[in-house]
Scaffold this active site. Structure first.
Site, PDB file in Angstrom:
ATOM      1  N   HIS A   1      -7.184   0.746  -6.547  1.00  0.00           N
ATOM      2  CA  HIS A   1      -7.394  -0.130  -5.383  1.00  0.00           C
ATOM      3  C   HIS A   1      -8.074  -1.430  -5.869  1.00  0.00           C
ATOM      4  CE1 HIS A   1      -7.764  -1.391  -1.359  1.00  0.00           C
ATOM      5  NE2 HIS A   1      -8.654  -0.548  -0.891  1.00  0.00           N
TER       6      HIS A   1
ATOM      7  N   GLN B   1     -10.061  -3.973  -3.553  1.00  0.00           N
ATOM      8  CA  GLN B   1     -11.384  -3.539  -3.111  1.00  0.00           C
ATOM      9  C   GLN B   1     -12.449  -3.853  -4.168  1.00  0.00           C
ATOM     10  OE1 GLN B   1     -12.148  -1.917   0.023  1.00  0.00           O
ATOM     11  NE2 GLN B   1     -14.172  -2.582  -0.673  1.00  0.00           N
TER      12      GLN B   1
ATOM     13  N   ARG C   1     -13.562  -8.653   1.510  1.00  0.00           N
ATOM     14  CA  ARG C   1     -12.138  -8.429   1.276  1.00  0.00           C
ATOM     15  C   ARG C   1     -11.364  -9.703   1.612  1.00  0.00           C
ATOM     16  NH1 ARG C   1      -9.999  -3.328   1.296  1.00  0.00           N
ATOM     17  NH2 ARG C   1      -8.137  -4.475   0.626  1.00  0.00           N
TER      18      ARG C   1
ATOM     19  N   CYS D   1     -16.178   1.701   0.319  1.00  0.00           N
ATOM     20  CA  CYS D   1     -15.048   0.825   0.677  1.00  0.00           C
ATOM     21  C   CYS D   1     -14.692   0.923   2.153  1.00  0.00           C
ATOM     22  CB  CYS D   1     -13.852   1.128  -0.199  1.00  0.00           C
ATOM     23  SG  CYS D   1     -13.184   2.794   0.018  1.00  0.00           S
TER      24      CYS D   1
ATOM     25  N   ASP E   1     -17.084   7.351  -1.765  1.00  0.00           N
ATOM     26  CA  ASP E   1     -15.857   7.186  -0.978  1.00  0.00           C
ATOM     27  C   ASP E   1     -15.565   8.538  -0.334  1.00  0.00           C
ATOM     28  OD1 ASP E   1     -13.446   6.235   0.046  1.00  0.00           O
ATOM     29  OD2 ASP E   1     -12.380   6.262  -1.879  1.00  0.00           O
TER      30      ASP E   1
ATOM     31  N   ARG F   1       0.882  -1.172   0.000  1.00  0.00           N
ATOM     32  CA  ARG F   1       0.000   0.000   0.000  1.00  0.00           C
ATOM     33  C   ARG F   1       0.914   1.213   0.000  1.00  0.00           C
ATOM     34  NH1 ARG F   1      -5.351   1.285   3.458  1.00  0.00           N
ATOM     35  NH2 ARG F   1      -6.097  -0.072   1.799  1.00  0.00           N
TER      36      ARG F   1
HETATM   37  N1  NVA Z   1      -9.850   6.691  -1.453  1.00  0.00           N
HETATM   38  C1  NVA Z   1      -9.506   6.248  -0.122  1.00  0.00           C
HETATM   39  C2  NVA Z   1      -9.750   4.769   0.009  1.00  0.00           C
HETATM   40  C3  NVA Z   1      -9.441   4.207   1.371  1.00  0.00           C
HETATM   41  C4  NVA Z   1      -9.622   2.712   1.451  1.00  0.00           C
HETATM   42  C5  NVA Z   1      -8.060   6.586   0.176  1.00  0.00           C
HETATM   43  O1  NVA Z   1      -7.210   6.411  -0.705  1.00  0.00           O
HETATM   44  O2  NVA Z   1      -7.773   7.044   1.287  1.00  0.00           O
HETATM   45  N1   CP Z   2     -11.200  -0.234   2.267  1.00  0.00           N
HETATM   46  C1   CP Z   2      -9.944  -0.332   2.728  1.00  0.00           C
HETATM   47  O1   CP Z   2      -9.009  -0.551   1.961  1.00  0.00           O
HETATM   48  O2   CP Z   2      -9.830  -0.215   4.069  1.00  0.00           O
HETATM   49  P1   CP Z   2      -8.469  -0.050   4.915  1.00  0.00           P
HETATM   50  O3   CP Z   2      -7.916   1.313   4.578  1.00  0.00           O
HETATM   51  O4   CP Z   2      -8.925  -0.170   6.326  1.00  0.00           O
HETATM   52  O5   CP Z   2      -7.516  -1.133   4.514  1.00  0.00           O
END
Ligand code: NVA
Ligand code: CP
Length: 298
Positions: free
Chosen positions: A128, A131, A284, A256, A216, A101
């Site tokens: 992502h 997801q 997930r 998500c 989101d 990540r």
């Molecule tokens: N768009 C959000 C998704 C989190 C799972 C982010 O990147 O923070």
């Molecule tokens: N939706 C998602 O990726 O959640 P986290 O940021 O908790 O991993």
């Protein structure tokens, strides 16, 4: 031979994407122990926070008989400037799979280029894919095939939105993106998607008759300093009861998570009967187990 990766959904064929969804549902129903990844180790690099991604990968590896290692740039040489290429070559000589990540999508791309083992994108600033495996599994489980259906994306044209663009093309659904000017997904992605994907300025029109409504957060991880200006820009983009009422009567709502109640979604919708966010979060685990099996099992 080069390993398979999941840097974006495009690393799968549409048929493989569908097979993973079906397999995820099978694995979810499995009651007997099944350990296809005994002695395999997943390395997990997190530059950003996570609850679902970290826990679902750790639990998935444990249930499959393997294990995982959590690596934070704060405590590894990655955070002290060791080149990504070097880290990828070293880690991939020890672990069997690497999940990352990261802020920059290019970090995951470079990792994949230099890794001997499969690399999984656990979220970048652009995509992502894990997801979307879970979201699509959730739609199929509740409503059947999504081909020919209409999905309304309400809010920021962010990493999640851009992954929905990939999914629309691969699984053949119409995607209407309602976002304020200046917050669109990348133009190239929208143009390449052709007629299936439209950017719609009128949020009510985007949601009208939709089978799935998705949103989101307005400020993603790494955009915290823009929070105030984003709250103003997105003030007409909350998914609330009156907006959901324009969708198809059996439309689903997805997010998500984590969600900001009272910003991108009202509590009424998040906790309401059309919301499947808890199934989506649970999936997930199942979807990524299907992915790990696909990439790693002998
Ligand atoms: N768009 C959000 C998704 C989190 C799972 C982010 O990147 O923070
Ligand atoms: N939706 C998602 O990726 O959640 P986290 O940021 O908790 O991993």
């Amino acid at each position: 031979m080069k390993p398979r990766h999941l840097v974006t959904l495009r690393d799968l064929s549409p048929a493989e994407f569908r097979a993973l969804i079906a397999r995820a549902t099978e694995l979810k129903a499995l009651k007997t122990p099944y350990e296809p990844l005994k002695n395999k180790v997943l390395g997990m690099v997190f530059e950003k926070s996570s609850t679902r991604t970290r826990v679902s990968f750790e639990v998935g590896m444990a249930q499959f008989g393997g294990s995982s290692i959590f690596l934070s740039p704060r405590d590894t040489q990655l955070g002290r400037g060791e080149p990504i290429e070097d880290s990828a070559r070293v880690l991939s000589r020890m672990v069997d799979c690497i999940m990352l990540r990261t802020h920059a999508h290019s970090t995951v791309e470079i990792f994949a280029e230099y890794s001997r083992v499969p690399v999984i994108n656990g979220l970048t600033d652009r995509f992502h894919p894990c997801q979307l495996l879970a979201d699509m599994q959730t739609y199929f489980e509740h409503r059947g095939d999504i081909a020919g259906k209409t999905v309304a994306w309400v809010g920021d044209g962010n990493n999640m939105c851009q992954t929905y663009i990939d999914a629309a093309e691969m699984l053949d659904f119409e995607l209407r993106i309602a976002c304020p000017p200046g917050y669109e997904p990348e133009t190239d992605l929208v143009e390449a998607a052709g007629r299936r994907v439209v950017v719609e300025r009128n949020v009510q029109a985007a949601v009208s008759g939709a089978d799935l409504v998705v949103t989101d957060v307005w400020a993603s991880m790494g955009q915290e300093s823009e929070q105030d200006e984003r709250i103003s820009a997105f003030e007409n983009y909350q998914v609330d009861g009156s907006l959901m009422a324009l969708a198809h009567s059996d439309a689903l709502f997805m997010h998500c998570l984590p969600a900001h109640r009272g910003e991108e979604v009202s509590t009424e919708v998040l906790e309401g009967p059309q919301s499947v966010v808890w199934d989506e979060a649970e999936n997930r685990l199942h979807a990524q187990k299907a992915l790990l099996e696909f990439l790693l099992a002998d």
